[in-house]
Scaffold this motif. Structure first.
Motif: not given
Length: 130
Positions: A51-55, A61-64, A98-106, A109-116
């Protein structure tokens, strides 16, 4: 650059706390593959999930992401190299099973934790029936 955290950022700590509360255990800032000089924010070795939580700034980030006004060429190239390294890391880990999960810092956290949790538990269930 020395003052910039590479681990234990606020988004990481929030997600780790939520994942831990769901009963999952993991390694923090660990290398998924011993010969790969890259660390994942959370590593679930038995089920091979990284799991990677990217800044938003450092990983483009395409949005920020906003290009800096000072020394724009250097920083834009730096972020582009980070993005390319992220894609290379994803590819190498996937090729190694390996399964790779990437999340953006924005992201929530609840959604990220649930997906993990869903991903780890899903892989565990598939492994139990084999």
């Amino acid at each position: 650059m020395q003052a910039i955290r590479s681990r234990d950022t606020q988004p990481e700590r929030l997600i780790r706390r939520l994942v831990h509360a769901q009963g999952l255990r993991y390694r923090v800032a660990a290398k998924p593959l011993p010969d790969l000089r890259r660390t994942a924010d959370l590593v679930f070795r038995p089920v091979r999930v990284a799991v990677f939580i990217d800044g938003c700034y450092w990983h483009g980030c395409p949005e920020h992401y906003v290009s800096p006004k000072t020394n724009a060429g250097y920083w834009s190239e730096k972020v582009a190299r980070n993005v390319a390294r992220d894609r290379d890391t994803d590819e190498r880990l996937s090729q190694a099973g390996w399964t790779v999960l990437r999340f953006w810092e924005h992201e929530s956290p609840d959604m990220c934790a649930d997906k993990i949790a869903r991903t780890v538990e899903g892989i565990r269930r598939c492994g139990d029936t084999a």
